[in-house]
Design a protein around this motif. Structure first.
Motif, short mmCIF file in Angstrom:
data_model
loop_
_atom_site.label_atom_id
_atom_site.label_comp_id
_atom_site.label_asym_id
_atom_site.label_seq_id
_atom_site.Cartn_x
_atom_site.Cartn_y
_atom_site.Cartn_z
N HIS A 93 -1.84 27.55 5.51
CA HIS A 93 -1.03 28.67 5.97
C HIS A 93 0.04 28.25 6.97
O HIS A 93 0.56 29.07 7.69
N ILE A 143 3.12 28.11 8.04
CA ILE A 143 4.34 28.75 7.58
C ILE A 143 5.49 28.37 8.48
O ILE A 143 5.40 28.43 9.70
N GLU A 144 6.55 27.96 7.85
CA GLU A 144 7.72 27.53 8.62
C GLU A 144 8.32 28.72 9.37
O GLU A 144 8.24 29.86 8.93
N ALA A 145 8.93 28.41 10.49
CA ALA A 145 9.64 29.47 11.20
C ALA A 145 10.74 30.03 10.30
O ALA A 145 11.41 29.31 9.59
N ALA A 146 10.88 31.31 10.28
CA ALA A 146 11.85 31.92 9.36
C ALA A 146 12.58 33.05 10.05
O ALA A 146 12.11 33.63 11.03
N SER A 206 12.36 34.18 15.08
CA SER A 206 10.92 34.23 15.28
C SER A 206 10.37 32.81 15.36
O SER A 206 10.50 32.02 14.46
N THR A 207 9.76 32.51 16.49
CA THR A 207 9.22 31.15 16.66
C THR A 207 7.90 30.98 15.94
O THR A 207 7.40 29.89 15.79
N THR A 208 7.31 32.08 15.53
CA THR A 208 6.01 31.96 14.87
C THR A 208 6.13 32.07 13.36
O THR A 208 5.17 31.88 12.64
N GLY A 209 7.33 32.36 12.86
CA GLY A 209 7.43 32.60 11.42
C GLY A 209 6.94 34.00 11.12
O GLY A 209 6.46 34.70 12.00
N ILE A 210 7.09 34.44 9.90
CA ILE A 210 6.76 35.82 9.59
C ILE A 210 5.26 36.06 9.58
O ILE A 210 4.78 37.03 10.15
N ALA A 211 4.53 35.19 8.95
CA ALA A 211 3.09 35.45 8.86
C ALA A 211 2.29 34.55 9.78
O ALA A 211 1.28 34.98 10.33
N SER A 212 2.69 33.34 9.93
CA SER A 212 2.23 32.42 10.97
C SER A 212 0.73 32.40 11.23
O SER A 212 0.29 32.03 12.30
N GLY A 213 -0.04 32.79 10.28
CA GLY A 213 -1.48 32.65 10.45
C GLY A 213 -2.09 33.62 11.41
O GLY A 213 -3.24 33.46 11.82
N ILE A 214 -1.39 34.66 11.83
CA ILE A 214 -2.03 35.61 12.75
C ILE A 214 -2.27 36.94 12.05
O ILE A 214 -2.39 37.97 12.67
N VAL A 242 -2.29 30.54 16.25
CA VAL A 242 -1.54 31.40 17.18
C VAL A 242 -0.67 30.51 18.06
O VAL A 242 -1.13 29.54 18.63
N PRO A 243 0.60 30.80 18.13
CA PRO A 243 1.50 29.94 18.89
C PRO A 243 1.17 29.91 20.37
O PRO A 243 0.64 30.87 20.91
#
Lengths: 298, 186
Positions: free
Chosen positions: A7, A9-12, B12-20, B32-33
């Motif tokens: 999971h 996921i790259e920053a987007a 967004s520094t965490t990305g859209i879904a980013s595992g959270i 979590v960043p």
């Protein structure tokens, strides 16, 4: 067809994603799937059921245009791959297996609309794709249908008469809430159709806990316009926009509020609360009486 | 670290879904960043406004044992979140630097206030109530046993809850008081 399982996921750019999604999938789906007439007929036939707590799409077998859906499915795959994560690379092919994309996507849309959790679990085993990823893709695919259905339902039914904590259109758990500006009444906000309906402040929408010792909220420094409602019974959280706070100005756009507040998700997760309900419908079509126990407002 | 929503939305520094867990992807705590976030937790309790007999619902927020907010309860059937000018100032009952924190006593004829402790005050109240009652107690009137005193009156207030009102009226009647009134009867 291998599907990445990570999971990471790259920053987007969230804005770029929303723009691509709304322009691409939204327009295509609204013109090539369920007709306005069919939605209106659904609302009319479900009206009594809706009043008694059964969501609009429970048990709905929509007639779908498979070819149009395939076009949209591949379009969504590209958008998610480009803007969200490489886990969606060749996703439609992996989802289809031996079926044609038309058949596979039509089935996915029907079961997503019905909220058929068992379908996601079975398909996950058959295709070796995580169930949450299937639900993620399915929910994004049917979103414009749900949003149109919500408009049709709102024109016929006062959503303030809805007494349940799950969405009257989708049957999904709320993913955000807002406290209205004048008197602080809580409105739950659905991620599926972006519809809103009121629900008591002092009650957990997920487990209906009303012991005030177990309910609370987190605040994050620098994010004064928001609170994170928490429940120490089921350990779920709900991001809440407090519109009584002067800043930031309310934008009344679910996606912007939801995606623009990922910091709050991080804060809540760190404090030990979770939010993993999106792929699972709150309304269980196989056991409606049990679901109706969620009624609580009067 | 100060994050504004719009800054966050643009980049967004965490990305859209980013595992959270966003949009339903299974949350992973380790993903979590590492942002510097100062969080604090508050509890909410419902209660009734103490000022008058209308009985408006209020929600009181408490953080670390201190009242941080009082607001009208939008789900209460009487006021539906609305408050009058007194009810909207309820926060000051709990947080007010001008509120007395100890017993103050001014002796008869004196122009000076003195600080007293509660033990002294309660004993004084008991002694004076007894003295007044003894001096004004009427056992019989027109040949009938009445066992009452007209020298003391009892005034309840809306800040008292149901049980406190019951105890207060019970005590007053046991002492023979006949003048019982309540401020909330307005």
């Amino acid at each position: 067809m291998s599907v990445p399982t990570d999971h990471n996921i790259e920053a987007a750019s969230v804005e770029a994603f929303l723009k691509a999604y709304r322009e691409g999938v939204g327009k295509l789906l609204s013109s090539t799937s369920i007709s306005e007439l069919e939605l209106s007929q659904r609302v009319a036939s479900q009206f009594d059921n809706t009043a008694s707590g059964i969501p609009l799409f429970a048990g709905f077998d929509a007639s779908l245009d498979g070819a149009g859906l395939a076009r949209i499915g591949f379009g969504l795959e590209k958008i998610l791959y480009t803007h969200v994560s490489d886990i969606f690379h060749n996703f439609v092919a992996a989802l289809s297996g031996d079926e044609t994309p038309e058949e596979a996507l039509s089935r996915l849309v029907r079961h997503t609309l019905k909220g058929d959790v068992a379908y996601f679990e079975n398909l996950s085993r058959e295709r070796s794709i995580p169930a949450d990823r299937l639900a993620f893709f399915g929910n994004f695919l049917v979103r414009p249908i749900r949003q149109r259905a919500r408009h049709v339902l709102e024109s016929a039914y006062d959503l303030d008469q809805w007494h349940y904590s799950y969405c009257p259109v989708c049957g999904l758990w709320p993913q955000m809430a807002r406290l209205e500006e004048e008197f602080g009444q809580r409105h739950l906000w659905c991620i599926g159709c972006t519809g809103q309906w009121s629900f008591p402040r002092m009650r957990c929408p997920f487990c209906l806990e009303d012991n005030q010792e177990k309910l609370g909220y987190l605040t994050v420094e620098g994010w004064e316009g928001y609170r994170i409602q928490t429940c120490d019974n089921c350990h779920h959280y709900l991001k809440t926009r407090d519109e009584r706070q002067p800043e930031p100005k309310s934008v009344s756009d679910f996606d912007i509020e939801y995606l623009g507040t990922t910091v709050l998700d991080a804060a809540a997760t760190r404090e030990g609360y979770c939010n993993d309900f999106i792929g699972l419908t709150a309304f269980n079509a196989k056991d409606p009486p049990l679901s109706r126990t969620y009624r609580q407002k009067l | 670290m100060n994050h504004s929503r719009r800054q966050f939305l643009k980049r967004s520094t965490t990305g859209i879904a980013s595992g959270i867990g966003l949009f339903g992807l299974t949350p992973r705590v380790e993903a979590v960043p590492s942002l510097e976030l100062k969080t604090s937790k508050a509890k909410e309790s419902t209660t009734i406004c103490p000022y008058c007999g209308v009985g408006c619902g209020q929600i009181v927020s408490v953080k670390s044992g201190k009242v941080i907010n009082v607001e009208g309860d939008p789900d209460h059937p009487i006021n539906e979140g609305g408050t009058c000018s007194k009810g909207s100032a309820l926060f000051q009952i709990a947080n007010n630097e001008r509120r007395l924190g100890k017993v103050r006593y001014r002796a008869p004829g004196s122009s000076q206030w003195e600080d007293k402790d509660w033990d002294w005050a309660v004993k004084q109240i008991a002694a004076r109530v007894k003295k007044t009652r003894d001096e004004t107690f009427i056992k019989q009137e027109k040949g009938k046993v009445v066992n009452r005193t007209d020298g003391i009156a009892c005034l309840g207030g809306a800040a008292l809850d149901n049980e406190e009102c019951y105890l207060l009226s019970k005590l007053a009647r046991a002492m023979g008081l006949t003048y019982l009134e309540h401020q909330a009867r307005i």
